[in-house]
Design a protein around this motif. Structure first.
Motif, PDB file in Angstrom:
ATOM      1  N   PHE A 174      47.425 -30.148 -15.662  1.00  0.00           N
ATOM      2  CA  PHE A 174      47.591 -29.647 -14.299  1.00  0.00           C
ATOM      3  C   PHE A 174      49.051 -29.757 -13.845  1.00  0.00           C
ATOM      4  N   ALA A 175      49.651 -30.926 -14.040  1.00  0.00           N
ATOM      5  CA  ALA A 175      51.033 -31.144 -13.598  1.00  0.00           C
ATOM      6  C   ALA A 175      52.003 -30.259 -14.365  1.00  0.00           C
ATOM      7  N   LEU A 176      51.839 -30.154 -15.673  1.00  0.00           N
ATOM      8  CA  LEU A 176      52.742 -29.321 -16.467  1.00  0.00           C
ATOM      9  C   LEU A 176      52.536 -27.840 -16.173  1.00  0.00           C
ATOM     10  N   GLY A 177      51.309 -27.421 -15.944  1.00  0.00           N
ATOM     11  CA  GLY A 177      51.062 -26.023 -15.581  1.00  0.00           C
ATOM     12  C   GLY A 177      51.692 -25.669 -14.248  1.00  0.00           C
ATOM     13  N   ARG A 178      51.612 -26.589 -13.321  1.00  0.00           N
ATOM     14  CA  ARG A 178      52.234 -26.349 -12.012  1.00  0.00           C
ATOM     15  C   ARG A 178      53.765 -26.277 -12.132  1.00  0.00           C
ATOM     16  N   TYR A 179      54.337 -27.160 -12.934  1.00  0.00           N
ATOM     17  CA  TYR A 179      55.786 -27.129 -13.174  1.00  0.00           C
ATOM     18  C   TYR A 179      56.185 -25.806 -13.830  1.00  0.00           C
ATOM     19  N   ARG A 180      55.390 -25.351 -14.801  1.00  0.00           N
ATOM     20  CA  ARG A 180      55.688 -24.092 -15.490  1.00  0.00           C
ATOM     21  C   ARG A 180      55.641 -22.913 -14.528  1.00  0.00           C
ATOM     22  N   ARG A 181      54.615 -22.856 -13.671  1.00  0.00           N
ATOM     23  CA  ARG A 181      54.516 -21.757 -12.698  1.00  0.00           C
ATOM     24  C   ARG A 181      55.728 -21.725 -11.776  1.00  0.00           C
ATOM     25  N   ASN A 182      56.145 -22.894 -11.288  1.00  0.00           N
ATOM     26  CA  ASN A 182      57.310 -22.935 -10.404  1.00  0.00           C
ATOM     27  C   ASN A 182      58.570 -22.497 -11.121  1.00  0.00           C
ATOM     28  N   ARG A 183      58.728 -22.924 -12.376  1.00  0.00           N
ATOM     29  CA  ARG A 183      59.919 -22.530 -13.140  1.00  0.00           C
ATOM     30  C   ARG A 183      59.920 -21.031 -13.387  1.00  0.00           C
ATOM     31  N   LEU A 184      58.779 -20.460 -13.745  1.00  0.00           N
ATOM     32  CA  LEU A 184      58.717 -19.012 -13.972  1.00  0.00           C
ATOM     33  C   LEU A 184      58.951 -18.233 -12.689  1.00  0.00           C
ATOM     34  N   ARG A 185      58.465 -18.756 -11.572  1.00  0.00           N
ATOM     35  CA  ARG A 185      58.677 -18.086 -10.291  1.00  0.00           C
ATOM     36  C   ARG A 185      60.159 -18.075  -9.933  1.00  0.00           C
ATOM     37  N   GLN A 186      60.863 -19.149 -10.233  1.00  0.00           N
ATOM     38  CA  GLN A 186      62.291 -19.213  -9.936  1.00  0.00           C
ATOM     39  C   GLN A 186      63.093 -18.283 -10.841  1.00  0.00           C
ATOM     40  N   LEU A 187      62.626 -18.081 -12.063  1.00  0.00           N
ATOM     41  CA  LEU A 187      63.341 -17.222 -13.004  1.00  0.00           C
ATOM     42  C   LEU A 187      63.015 -15.739 -12.831  1.00  0.00           C
ATOM     43  N   ALA A 188      61.995 -15.420 -12.060  1.00  0.00           N
ATOM     44  CA  ALA A 188      61.566 -14.031 -11.903  1.00  0.00           C
ATOM     45  C   ALA A 188      62.640 -13.220 -11.182  1.00  0.00           C
ATOM     46  N   THR A 189      62.904 -12.021 -11.711  1.00  0.00           N
ATOM     47  CA  THR A 189      63.898 -11.145 -11.092  1.00  0.00           C
ATOM     48  C   THR A 189      63.252 -10.027 -10.288  1.00  0.00           C
ATOM     49  N   HIS A 190      61.972  -9.942 -10.297  1.00  0.00           N
ATOM     50  CA  HIS A 190      61.266  -8.899  -9.570  1.00  0.00           C
ATOM     51  C   HIS A 190      60.284  -9.543  -8.605  1.00  0.00           C
ATOM     52  N   PRO A 191      59.824  -8.784  -7.630  1.00  0.00           N
ATOM     53  CA  PRO A 191      58.857  -9.371  -6.694  1.00  0.00           C
ATOM     54  C   PRO A 191      57.561  -9.730  -7.418  1.00  0.00           C
ATOM     55  N   PRO A 192      56.825 -10.704  -6.896  1.00  0.00           N
ATOM     56  CA  PRO A 192      55.602 -11.109  -7.577  1.00  0.00           C
ATOM     57  C   PRO A 192      54.516 -10.042  -7.601  1.00  0.00           C
ATOM     58  N   ILE A 193      54.564  -9.083  -6.670  1.00  0.00           N
ATOM     59  CA  ILE A 193      53.576  -8.008  -6.625  1.00  0.00           C
ATOM     60  C   ILE A 193      54.312  -6.685  -6.749  1.00  0.00           C
ATOM     61  N   ALA A 194      53.872  -5.851  -7.659  1.00  0.00           N
ATOM     62  CA  ALA A 194      54.519  -4.555  -7.850  1.00  0.00           C
ATOM     63  C   ALA A 194      54.258  -3.658  -6.644  1.00  0.00           C
TER      64      ALA A 194
END
Length: 175
Positions: free
Chosen positions: A103-123
């Motif tokens: 749970f903790a690592l999955g949450r960390y991964r989601r936050n890291r991917l969200r910070q690295l995203a260059t496009h909006p979360p919804i197309a």
């Protein structure tokens, strides 16, 4: 040796064996997940080693604390019941530790991917149609980008104050 001592020996053997087996399986199979989470193989290996050490410390600490049984064990059936209870609690602790780590690592991964995203979360679903404007003219409703003339806004549609409704509900007009 009496039944209680045999119960303790079996409990320790099964609990330590389960702890080692689960720690090795999680370490081996979790390496790929940690590399994805941290995007750095060296950091993933270090975190994996730290998680294994923490896993051993927590679980073996629980096993030793939960080993004591204050009541006398007189029959083999009592020993088996107590043994199953103790080993079941060890398995629940192992599962809870695993769930918390994932749970903790999955949450960390989601936050890291969200910070690295260059496009909006919804197309975007589509685009609004733009009215045709002849070359050289400003689109209707757009404000100029250059300096404003002394009179304020350029010629064309002027912004107006909001209209007050005559009805009892002062609701803004809908489009």
């Amino acid at each position: 040796m009496d039944i209680k001592v045999w119960m303790y020996v079996i409990y320790l053997a099964v609990s330590v064996g389960l702890t080692i087996w689960v720690a090795r399986a999680l370490s081996r199979n979790g390496q790929v997940f940690l590399e994805e989470v941290f995007a750095d193989e060296r950091l993933a290996r270090a975190v994996n080693s730290l998680l294994v050490v923490g896993f051993y410390l927590l679980n073996l600490g629980y096993v030793t604390v939960a080993m004591k049984h204050p009541d006398p064990v007189l029959t083999t059936s009592q020993a088996m019941e107590e043994l199953s209870l103790k080993i079941g609690l060890v398995l629940l602790v192992l599962g809870a530790l695993h769930f918390f780590n994932v749970f903790a690592l999955g949450r960390y991964r989601r936050n890291r991917l969200r910070q690295l995203a260059t496009h909006p979360p919804i197309a975007p679903i589509g685009r609004l149609p733009m009215p045709f404007t002849p070359p050289g003219q400003q689109p209707v409703g757009a404000y100029p980008t250059g300096p404003h003339p002394a009179g304020g806004y350029p010629a064309g549609p002027q912004p107006t104050a909001p209209q007050q409704s005559a009805g009892p509900a002062n609701n803004p007009p809908t489009r």
